[in-house]
Design a protein around this motif. Structure first.
Motif, PDB file in Angstrom:
ATOM      1  N   ILE A  18      11.139  -4.024   1.143  1.00 29.60           N
ATOM      2  CA  ILE A  18      11.375  -3.070   2.228  1.00 29.60           C
ATOM      3  C   ILE A  18      11.624  -1.710   1.591  1.00 29.60           C
ATOM      4  CG2 ILE A  18      12.835  -2.417   4.171  1.00 29.60           C
ATOM      5  CD1 ILE A  18      13.580  -5.341   4.514  1.00 29.60           C
ATOM      6  N   PHE A  19      10.905  -0.687   2.076  1.00 30.36           N
ATOM      7  CA  PHE A  19      11.039   0.671   1.555  1.00 30.36           C
ATOM      8  C   PHE A  19      11.482   1.591   2.688  1.00 30.36           C
ATOM      9  CE2 PHE A  19       7.598  -1.483  -0.704  1.00 30.36           C
ATOM     10  CZ  PHE A  19       8.031  -1.385  -2.015  1.00 30.36           C
ATOM     11  N   PHE A  20      12.368   2.518   2.382  1.00 33.16           N
ATOM     12  CA  PHE A  20      12.860   3.465   3.377  1.00 33.16           C
ATOM     13  C   PHE A  20      12.469   4.889   2.986  1.00 33.16           C
ATOM     14  CE2 PHE A  20      15.724  -0.159   3.557  1.00 33.16           C
ATOM     15  CZ  PHE A  20      15.698  -0.451   4.906  1.00 33.16           C
ATOM     16  N   LYS A  21      12.112   5.701   3.998  1.00 40.16           N
ATOM     17  CA  LYS A  21      11.734   7.104   3.800  1.00 40.16           C
ATOM     18  C   LYS A  21      10.806   7.249   2.601  1.00 40.16           C
ATOM     19  CE  LYS A  21      15.784   8.973   6.050  1.00 40.16           C
ATOM     20  NZ  LYS A  21      16.940   9.830   5.956  1.00 40.16           N
ATOM     21  N   THR A  22       9.615   6.674   2.744  1.00 41.10           N
ATOM     22  CA  THR A  22       8.706   6.533   1.617  1.00 41.10           C
ATOM     23  C   THR A  22       7.522   7.485   1.699  1.00 41.10           C
ATOM     24  OG1 THR A  22       9.288   4.202   1.494  1.00 41.10           O
ATOM     25  CG2 THR A  22       7.295   4.859   0.362  1.00 41.10           C
ATOM     26  N   ASN A  23       7.221   8.127   0.574  1.00 38.53           N
ATOM     27  CA  ASN A  23       6.000   8.906   0.389  1.00 38.53           C
ATOM     28  C   ASN A  23       5.158   8.171  -0.637  1.00 38.53           C
ATOM     29  OD1 ASN A  23       6.588  11.329   1.957  1.00 38.53           O
ATOM     30  ND2 ASN A  23       8.176  11.700   0.434  1.00 38.53           N
ATOM     31  N   LEU A  24       3.937   7.800  -0.274  1.00 40.88           N
ATOM     32  CA  LEU A  24       3.039   7.108  -1.199  1.00 40.88           C
ATOM     33  C   LEU A  24       1.820   7.972  -1.476  1.00 40.88           C
ATOM     34  CD1 LEU A  24       2.949   3.534   0.365  1.00 40.88           C
ATOM     35  CD2 LEU A  24       4.074   4.193  -1.748  1.00 40.88           C
ATOM     36  N   PHE A  25       1.523   8.167  -2.731  1.00 43.74           N
ATOM     37  CA  PHE A  25       0.310   8.858  -3.148  1.00 43.74           C
ATOM     38  C   PHE A  25      -0.554   7.828  -3.841  1.00 43.74           C
ATOM     39  CE2 PHE A  25       3.503  12.117  -2.898  1.00 43.74           C
ATOM     40  CZ  PHE A  25       2.832  13.206  -2.370  1.00 43.74           C
ATOM     41  N   TYR A  26      -1.784   7.633  -3.360  1.00 45.82           N
ATOM     42  CA  TYR A  26      -2.682   6.656  -3.970  1.00 45.82           C
ATOM     43  C   TYR A  26      -3.845   7.398  -4.602  1.00 45.82           C
ATOM     44  CZ  TYR A  26      -5.953   2.856  -4.595  1.00 45.82           C
ATOM     45  OH  TYR A  26      -6.833   1.954  -5.151  1.00 45.82           O
ATOM     46  N   LYS A  27      -4.047   7.151  -5.902  1.00 45.01           N
ATOM     47  CA  LYS A  27      -5.129   7.806  -6.631  1.00 45.01           C
ATOM     48  C   LYS A  27      -6.061   6.764  -7.227  1.00 45.01           C
ATOM     49  CE  LYS A  27      -2.665  11.954  -8.117  1.00 45.01           C
ATOM     50  NZ  LYS A  27      -2.313  12.780  -9.277  1.00 45.01           N
ATOM     51  N   GLU A  28      -7.337   7.132  -7.325  1.00 51.24           N
ATOM     52  CA  GLU A  28      -8.335   6.343  -8.047  1.00 51.24           C
ATOM     53  C   GLU A  28      -9.035   7.283  -9.006  1.00 51.24           C
ATOM     54  OE1 GLU A  28     -11.109   4.356  -5.488  1.00 51.24           O
ATOM     55  OE2 GLU A  28      -9.609   2.965  -4.742  1.00 51.24           O
ATOM     56  N   LYS A  29      -9.102   6.890 -10.284  1.00 54.60           N
ATOM     57  CA  LYS A  29      -9.748   7.683 -11.325  1.00 54.60           C
ATOM     58  C   LYS A  29      -9.223   9.122 -11.349  1.00 54.60           C
ATOM     59  CE  LYS A  29     -13.867   4.888 -11.120  1.00 54.60           C
ATOM     60  NZ  LYS A  29     -15.281   4.814 -10.808  1.00 54.60           N
ATOM     61  N   GLY A  30      -7.933   9.280 -11.093  1.00 54.26           N
ATOM     62  CA  GLY A  30      -7.289  10.588 -11.140  1.00 54.26           C
ATOM     63  C   GLY A  30      -7.420  11.424  -9.888  1.00 54.26           C
ATOM     64  N   PHE A  31      -8.162  10.938  -8.906  1.00 50.75           N
ATOM     65  CA  PHE A  31      -8.349  11.689  -7.668  1.00 50.75           C
ATOM     66  C   PHE A  31      -7.516  11.084  -6.552  1.00 50.75           C
ATOM     67  CE2 PHE A  31     -12.319  12.469  -9.985  1.00 50.75           C
ATOM     68  CZ  PHE A  31     -12.347  13.858  -9.944  1.00 50.75           C
ATOM     69  N   LEU A  32      -6.872  11.959  -5.781  1.00 45.79           N
ATOM     70  CA  LEU A  32      -6.057  11.512  -4.654  1.00 45.79           C
ATOM     71  C   LEU A  32      -6.960  10.925  -3.573  1.00 45.79           C
ATOM     72  CD1 LEU A  32      -3.183  11.437  -3.416  1.00 45.79           C
ATOM     73  CD2 LEU A  32      -3.710  13.657  -2.389  1.00 45.79           C
ATOM     74  N   LYS A  33      -6.666   9.697  -3.141  1.00 49.04           N
ATOM     75  CA  LYS A  33      -7.428   9.035  -2.071  1.00 49.04           C
ATOM     76  C   LYS A  33      -6.704   9.160  -0.738  1.00 49.04           C
ATOM     77  CE  LYS A  33     -11.098   6.871  -3.519  1.00 49.04           C
ATOM     78  NZ  LYS A  33     -12.392   7.269  -3.078  1.00 49.04           N
ATOM     79  N   PHE A  34      -5.390   8.891  -0.757  1.00 46.89           N
ATOM     80  CA  PHE A  34      -4.620   9.056   0.473  1.00 46.89           C
ATOM     81  C   PHE A  34      -3.153   9.259   0.174  1.00 46.89           C
ATOM     82  CE2 PHE A  34      -4.978   4.394   0.036  1.00 46.89           C
ATOM     83  CZ  PHE A  34      -3.655   4.007   0.100  1.00 46.89           C
ATOM     84  N   PHE A  35      -2.475   9.795   1.195  1.00 44.58           N
ATOM     85  CA  PHE A  35      -1.042  10.039   1.147  1.00 44.58           C
ATOM     86  C   PHE A  35      -0.447   9.461   2.423  1.00 44.58           C
ATOM     87  CE2 PHE A  35       2.287  12.821   2.920  1.00 44.58           C
ATOM     88  CZ  PHE A  35       3.289  12.569   2.003  1.00 44.58           C
ATOM     89  N   ILE A  36       0.646   8.688   2.289  1.00 43.09           N
ATOM     90  CA  ILE A  36       1.323   8.086   3.438  1.00 43.09           C
ATOM     91  C   ILE A  36       2.781   8.487   3.415  1.00 43.09           C
ATOM     92  CG2 ILE A  36       2.125   5.929   4.505  1.00 43.09           C
ATOM     93  CD1 ILE A  36      -0.275   4.519   3.359  1.00 43.09           C
ATOM     94  N   TYR A  37       3.300   8.854   4.592  1.00 44.44           N
ATOM     95  CA  TYR A  37       4.745   8.953   4.772  1.00 44.44           C
ATOM     96  C   TYR A  37       5.124   7.986   5.881  1.00 44.44           C
ATOM     97  CZ  TYR A  37       9.341   9.954   6.361  1.00 44.44           C
ATOM     98  OH  TYR A  37      10.648   9.783   6.724  1.00 44.44           O
ATOM     99  N   SER A  38       6.177   7.195   5.636  1.00 47.08           N
ATOM    100  CA  SER A  38       6.688   6.283   6.653  1.00 47.08           C
ATOM    101  C   SER A  38       8.196   6.130   6.488  1.00 47.08           C
ATOM    102  CB  SER A  38       6.024   4.918   6.540  1.00 47.08           C
ATOM    103  OG  SER A  38       6.484   4.055   7.555  1.00 47.08           O
ATOM    104  N   PRO A  39       8.932   6.105   7.615  1.00 46.89           N
ATOM    105  CA  PRO A  39      10.383   5.901   7.523  1.00 46.89           C
ATOM    106  C   PRO A  39      10.743   4.513   7.006  1.00 46.89           C
ATOM    107  CG  PRO A  39       9.757   6.622   9.736  1.00 46.89           C
ATOM    108  CD  PRO A  39       8.506   6.400   8.976  1.00 46.89           C
ATOM    109  N   VAL A  40       9.952   3.482   7.376  1.00 41.48           N
ATOM    110  CA  VAL A  40      10.213   2.111   6.931  1.00 41.48           C
ATOM    111  C   VAL A  40       8.885   1.412   6.663  1.00 41.48           C
ATOM    112  CG1 VAL A  40      11.214  -0.137   7.534  1.00 41.48           C
ATOM    113  CG2 VAL A  40      12.319   1.966   8.319  1.00 41.48           C
ATOM    114  N   ILE A  41       8.771   0.759   5.502  1.00 49.38           N
ATOM    115  CA  ILE A  41       7.612  -0.068   5.177  1.00 49.38           C
ATOM    116  C   ILE A  41       8.128  -1.445   4.790  1.00 49.38           C
ATOM    117  CG2 ILE A  41       5.622  -0.394   3.663  1.00 49.38           C
ATOM    118  CD1 ILE A  41       5.661   2.642   3.153  1.00 49.38           C
ATOM    119  N   LYS A  42       7.570  -2.476   5.426  1.00 49.29           N
ATOM    120  CA  LYS A  42       7.938  -3.855   5.110  1.00 49.29           C
ATOM    121  C   LYS A  42       6.702  -4.578   4.600  1.00 49.29           C
ATOM    122  CE  LYS A  42      11.586  -4.216   8.601  1.00 49.29           C
ATOM    123  NZ  LYS A  42      12.076  -4.990   9.758  1.00 49.29           N
TER     124      LYS A  42
END
Length: 156
Positions: A18-42
């Motif tokens: 369980i993650f709270f107040k989470t910012n996720l940056f997902y990269k492939e081969k050094g390039f940003l693919k997506f960014f997520i902000y969520s108050p709660v992730i389960k």
């Protein structure tokens, strides 16, 4: 004390993480693919739940553009199929806006669809379309099929 035996049917599933107040940056081969902000992730074994919603930016490195998605509740199954509910807004890089209350997103097929009332507002020409019986579209909103449509077109 009278307790029921624990069975698959009445067993409460417990998240792995369980993650709270989470910012996720997902990269492939050094390039940003997506960014997520969520108050709660389960995170569960087979799916991820965003019970308090999310804000998602999907970047296209070829065009340096992004698609924005926000919703009140999201369930991601194997990060391929998404069930999205509540106050959904999807905006593509042109500023076209889709609004609805429930939608499904198949990332493998790069399609979104529903059978719910949906509104699309095209930024460039001020056209507003309403689909009473749902939508089928490409995830970038370039190809759209509306069911039982009505709309507003500007007259010049």
């Amino acid at each position: 004390m009278n307790r029921k035996p624990i069975t698959k049917k009445n067993r409460k599933e417990v998240p792995k993480n369980i993650f709270f107040k989470t910012n996720l940056f997902y990269k492939e081969k050094g390039f940003l693919k997506f960014f997520i902000y969520s108050p709660v992730i389960k995170e569960y074994d087979f799916y991820t739940l965003f019970p308090n919603g999310l804000n998602l930016f999907i970047y296209d490195q070829n065009t340096n553009q992004y698609t924005y998605i926000s919703a009140d509740w999201v369930k991601s199954i194997y990060k391929i199929f998404y069930h999205i509910k509540g106050n959904i807004k999807i905006m593509n890089y042109k500023g076209d806006l889709l609004k609805t209350e429930e939608i499904f997103w198949d990332r493998r097929k790069k399609k979104i669809f529903n059978k719910k009332y949906t509104t699309i507002i095209f930024h460039s020409n001020e056209i507003i379309l309403h689909a009473t019986n749902g939508i089928e579209a490409s995830e970038d909103l370039k190809k759209i099929r509306l069911k039982n449509i009505s709309g507003t077109f500007p007259v010049k």
